[in-house]
Design an enzyme around this catalytic site. Structure first.
Site, PDB file in Angstrom:
ATOM      1  CB  CYS A 151      -0.932   0.107   1.205  1.00  0.00           C
ATOM      2  SG  CYS A 151      -2.086  -1.240   1.369  1.00  0.00           S
ATOM      3  NE  ARG A 180       4.578   1.613  -0.320  1.00  0.00           N
ATOM      4  CZ  ARG A 180       5.654   1.303   0.397  1.00  0.00           C
ATOM      5  NH1 ARG A 180       6.842   1.515  -0.117  1.00  0.00           N
ATOM      6  NH2 ARG A 180       5.545   0.800   1.593  1.00  0.00           N
ATOM      7  CD1 TRP A 221      -0.626  -6.143  -3.425  1.00  0.00           C
ATOM      8  CD2 TRP A 221      -0.715  -6.798  -1.290  1.00  0.00           C
ATOM      9  NE1 TRP A 221      -0.334  -7.477  -3.383  1.00  0.00           N
ATOM     10  CE2 TRP A 221      -0.379  -7.911  -2.089  1.00  0.00           C
ATOM     11  CE3 TRP A 221      -0.833  -6.981   0.087  1.00  0.00           C
ATOM     12  CZ2 TRP A 221      -0.154  -9.171  -1.555  1.00  0.00           C
ATOM     13  CZ3 TRP A 221      -0.617  -8.246   0.615  1.00  0.00           C
ATOM     14  CH2 TRP A 221      -0.276  -9.329  -0.211  1.00  0.00           C
ATOM     15  CG  ASN A 281       1.962   0.668   4.063  1.00  0.00           C
ATOM     16  OD1 ASN A 281       1.642  -0.499   3.856  1.00  0.00           O
ATOM     17  ND2 ASN A 281       3.212   1.092   3.986  1.00  0.00           N
ATOM     18  N   GLY A 282      -0.092  -1.041   6.343  1.00  0.00           N
ATOM     19  CA  GLY A 282       0.329  -1.920   7.438  1.00  0.00           C
ATOM     20  C   GLY A 282      -0.818  -2.841   7.815  1.00  0.00           C
ATOM     21  CD  GLU A 301      15.741 -13.246  -9.995  1.00  0.00           C
ATOM     22  OE1 GLU A 301      15.248 -13.786  -9.000  1.00  0.00           O
ATOM     23  OE2 GLU A 301      15.399 -12.120 -10.382  1.00  0.00           O
ATOM     24  CE  LYS A 311      12.296 -11.268 -11.760  1.00  0.00           C
ATOM     25  NZ  LYS A 311      13.089 -10.922 -10.617  1.00  0.00           N
ATOM     26  CD  GLU A 348       8.483 -11.259 -10.125  1.00  0.00           C
ATOM     27  OE1 GLU A 348       7.903 -10.856  -9.123  1.00  0.00           O
ATOM     28  OE2 GLU A 348       9.704 -11.124 -10.308  1.00  0.00           O
ATOM     29  CG  HIS A 401      17.951 -37.128  -8.170  1.00  0.00           C
ATOM     30  ND1 HIS A 401      18.326 -38.425  -7.906  1.00  0.00           N
ATOM     31  CD2 HIS A 401      19.096 -36.444  -8.414  1.00  0.00           C
ATOM     32  CE1 HIS A 401      19.646 -38.513  -7.950  1.00  0.00           C
ATOM     33  NE2 HIS A 401      20.136 -37.322  -8.275  1.00  0.00           N
ATOM     34  CE  LYS A 434      10.775  -3.035  -7.153  1.00  0.00           C
ATOM     35  NZ  LYS A 434      11.362  -4.136  -7.913  1.00  0.00           N
TER      36      LYS A 434
HETATM   37  O1  M6R Z   1      12.617  -5.368  -1.519  1.00  0.00           O
HETATM   38  P1  M6R Z   1      13.117  -6.779  -1.302  1.00  0.00           P
HETATM   39  O2  M6R Z   1      14.351  -7.064  -2.055  1.00  0.00           O
HETATM   40  O3  M6R Z   1      13.257  -7.118   0.151  1.00  0.00           O
HETATM   41  O4  M6R Z   1      11.956  -7.681  -1.877  1.00  0.00           O
HETATM   42  C1  M6R Z   1      12.004  -9.073  -1.790  1.00  0.00           C
HETATM   43  C2  M6R Z   1      11.011  -9.705  -2.715  1.00  0.00           C
HETATM   44  O5  M6R Z   1       9.721  -9.313  -2.370  1.00  0.00           O
HETATM   45  C3  M6R Z   1      11.267  -9.362  -4.185  1.00  0.00           C
HETATM   46  O6  M6R Z   1      12.560  -9.689  -4.574  1.00  0.00           O
HETATM   47  C4  M6R Z   1      10.263 -10.095  -5.087  1.00  0.00           C
HETATM   48  O7  M6R Z   1      10.491 -11.451  -5.071  1.00  0.00           O
HETATM   49  C5  M6R Z   1      10.338  -9.519  -6.510  1.00  0.00           C
HETATM   50  N1  M6R Z   1       9.017  -9.261  -7.018  1.00  0.00           N
HETATM   51  C6  M6R Z   1      11.008 -10.405  -7.464  1.00  0.00           C
HETATM   52  O8  M6R Z   1      11.050  -9.892  -8.755  1.00  0.00           O
END
Ligand code: M6R
Length: 614
Positions: free
Chosen positions: A2, A27, A75, A101-102, A487, A491, A494, A510, A609
């Site tokens: 948020c 956010r 969010w 926010n929280g 990774e 990517k 998501e 395995h 984010k």
């Molecule tokens: O801000 P941070 O690096 O702590 O965030 C961690 C994860 O939330 C962040 O890397 C998330 O997995 C991304 N959306 C990946 O692209």
């Protein structure tokens, strides 16, 4: 998650708030709203399900006058994303509006108590409880808004950054924080509040980062006041932002994600600037120099992080073990915090976070500090909660990352971890002169190697059409590039919503090999390194079962060219730095597949984010 933004001053608030919400949309973006106090102190609250642009459309025929206001992009945590659950929430009398926010953890108990007092609730949110509570305290104690906010917050368990306005005190805005970020921008006769500095930078570079348990009283024409929860004045530490508006714009690219992918030659240059000597083998980080003894005497390092930052941590483990010869464990922050960890004062905990606000990582830091460990942060956002909570650290300095999918932050994190390993290895004398020279040289050449890898863009764009309608993907890598496989898979899933799994290539036999058929493409990360021969066998195994293979190989690799369906050539780079270069085609592949599928790559569904909730 948020985003909140607020304004009090002489200009029309609406435009400032909407622009601010756009900046904070990373956010959360499932609903948005604004509360404006117009002339005559009437409160106009507009909110709607959807993105900030939906809110703008909704407001197009409304009275948007007023020079004080608060706004929110959500969010959802409590209650589905709809108009009613959108913020701001308003008190029973309609006088007080609040954005939050929280998470208010004890909202059930508070809600029940307020219901007994006759309060009626309209939404399913925890936030509405807080605004009703503030009004209840205000009426009961016949006190000012600030006293009511302070009184109400004493009852609250949980995390919050809030902005509050009240029609009975039309020249005042109150904000407060605990475990959720809040920045106050100080302009000339105007004040801004926001979840981060991006909505503020256009108007002023003078900011104050509110600390936990502090409450700010912002009154038109009056200097800012900050008090703690006992109403004692707190210090006002004004900082100057080093951020520019152009960093927050797309700069001609269709999406922030693509801009951020293409920025990497420059961001890595910024990351190594002043840290890697322009020739020779010297790599220095002030955080290491200032804490020499800690690093020399460390028993072990525990890396805590989430998501992409956790993947960077896995690469960091190899780098630190190989170069600095310190045993390293890598933990998901969310698991670590509940694992009753065994830590001593000779352990170093490294917290990696792009945003510097991830709730689980922050909680892990708090726990590590309680155990007496030294905590080192690797963050991107300057002044963020994690950067401030750690004992020392290194910024990755890659500039604001706005696309929800982390790209340039990942390469920045790996680069910092390589520099950290080198700085510590040099101190401990665990690294040979040749290796020092080779790694320092590789670090210096990263920007130009990334530039070369970016030339794959057109090829990957074409290739991506073949895979738009695929339902599953497998990513394989070994050694330093096993985390690259994780990774790459993250990517893709998501932003394109295609299921993808990353595996250490040798583990395929395995279990995952059972999945392989002509419908499952496999991305194999196969640069020319120690494992090259072995990974060629993995490719053969996939091909023998009818699977198609996209291989990322070192330029000139003729063997894999003959067996893989598609080959993406990257320049030669020492193995320990290869994840940085390998990540370029992986990011581009995910981007182009998602675009071909028509997905919103900058704001993928359900994601935010900055994950400031558990
Ligand atoms: O801000 P941070 O690096 O702590 O965030 C961690 C994860 O939330 C962040 O890397 C998330 O997995 C991304 N959306 C990946 O692209």
């Amino acid at each position: 998650m948020c985003g909140i933004v607020g304004y009090i001053g002489g200009r029309p608030a609406y435009e400032i708030l909407i622009k601010g919400l756009h900046r904070l949309e990373y956010r959360g973006y499932d609903s948005a709203g604004v509360a404006l106090m117009g002339e005559g102190s009437e409160l106009n609250v507009y909110k709607t399900r959807g993105k900030v642009s939906d809110l703008e459309r909704f407001c197009s025929s409304k009275d948007i006058s007023g020079t004080i206001g608060i706004a929110h992009t959500r969010w959802a945590t409590h209650g589905e994303p709809n108009d009613v659950n959108a913020h701001p929430h308003v008190s029973r009398s309609g006088n007080i509006a609040l954005v939050h926010n929280g998470t208010i953890e004890n909202y059930h108990v508070l809600k029940e108590a307020l219901e007994i007092e006759g309060c009626k609730f309209h939404s399913d949110t925890d936030t509405e409880v807080l605004v009703q509570l503030i009004e209840y305290v205000k009426e009961k104690n016949k006190c000012s808004l600030i006293d009511a906010v302070r009184g109400a917050l004493k009852e609250v368990v949980g995390a919050y950054a809030i902005g509050v306005v009240d029609t009975t005190e039309p020249d005042t805005m109150i904000c407060a924080r605990k475990s959720s970020p809040l920045v106050i921008g100080i302009g000339e006769n105007e004040t801004f509040i926001a979840s981060d500095a991006t909505p503020i930078i256009e108007y002023t570079d003078q900011v104050v980062y509110l600390n936990d348990d502090e409450i700010a009283i912002i009154q038109r024409g009056q200097p800012l006041q900050i008090v703690d929860s006992d109403n004692l004045p707190a210090a006002i530490d004004i900082k100057t932002l080093r951020l520019s508006v152009s960093q927050l714009e797309k700069g001609g690219y269709p999406h922030f994600m693509l801009k951020e992918i293409f920025e990497q030659p420059r961001t890595i240059q910024d990351c190594i600037r002043g840290r890697v000597a322009s020739s020779g083998d010297e790599v220095s980080l002030s955080g290491v120099t200032e804490n020499k003894e800690r690093f020399i005497n460390a028993n072990r390092i525990v890396i805590v992080a989430c998501g992409t930052s956790w993947h960077a941590g896995l690469i960091g483990k190899r780098l630190l073990q190989e170069i600095a010869r310190i045993p390293v464990e890598v933990e998901y922050a969310s698991e670590f915090r509940y694992s009753n960890p065994i830590l001593t004062s000779n352990d170093i905990v490294i917290a990696i976070s792009q945003s510097g606000e991830t709730a689980d990582t922050l909680a892990a830091i708090q726990m590590a500090k309680k155990c007496g460990a030294f905590v080192y942060g690797i963050c991107n956002v300057v002044g963020s909660s994690i950067a401030r909570a750690t004992d020392s650290g290194t910024y990755i300095h890659v500039g604001p990352e706005i696309g929800v999918a982390s790209t340039k932050a990942f390469t920045g994190q790996v680069t910092v971890l390589a520099m950290l390993a080198m700085a510590v290895g040099t101190l401990k004398n665990t690294v040979s002169k040749e290796t020092r020279f080779a790694v320092a040289k590789a670090l210096r050449s990263l920007p130009s190697l990334i530039k070369q890898a970016l030339r794959l863009n057109d090829r990957i764009e074409k290739l991506s059409s073949t895979y738009t309608y695929v339902h599953n993907f497998l990513y394989l890598g070994r050694g330093y590039n096993y985390p690259s496989a994780l990774e790459g898979a993250l990517k893709l899933k998501e932003i394109s919503y295609i299921h993808a799994e990353g595996y250490p290539a040798a583990e395929m036999k395995h279990g995952p090999i059972a999945l392989i058929d002509h419908e499952l493409p496999t991305v194999v990360i196969a640069p020319d390194d120690e494992m090259h021969e072995k990974i060629i066998s993995n490719i053969q195994q996939v091909k023998a079962r009818g699977g198609s293979v996209i291989a990322i190989v070192t330029k000139g690799d003729t063997t894999i060219k003959e067996i893989a369906d598609h080959v993406l050539e990257i320049p030669m780079v020492p193995e320990c730095m290869s994840p940085v270069i390998v990540s370029i085609p992986l990011q581009l592949l995910a981007y182009h597949i998602a675009i071909k599928k028509g997905c919103n790559v900058d704001m993928p569904r359900n994601l935010a984010k900055s994950v400031t909730v558990e």
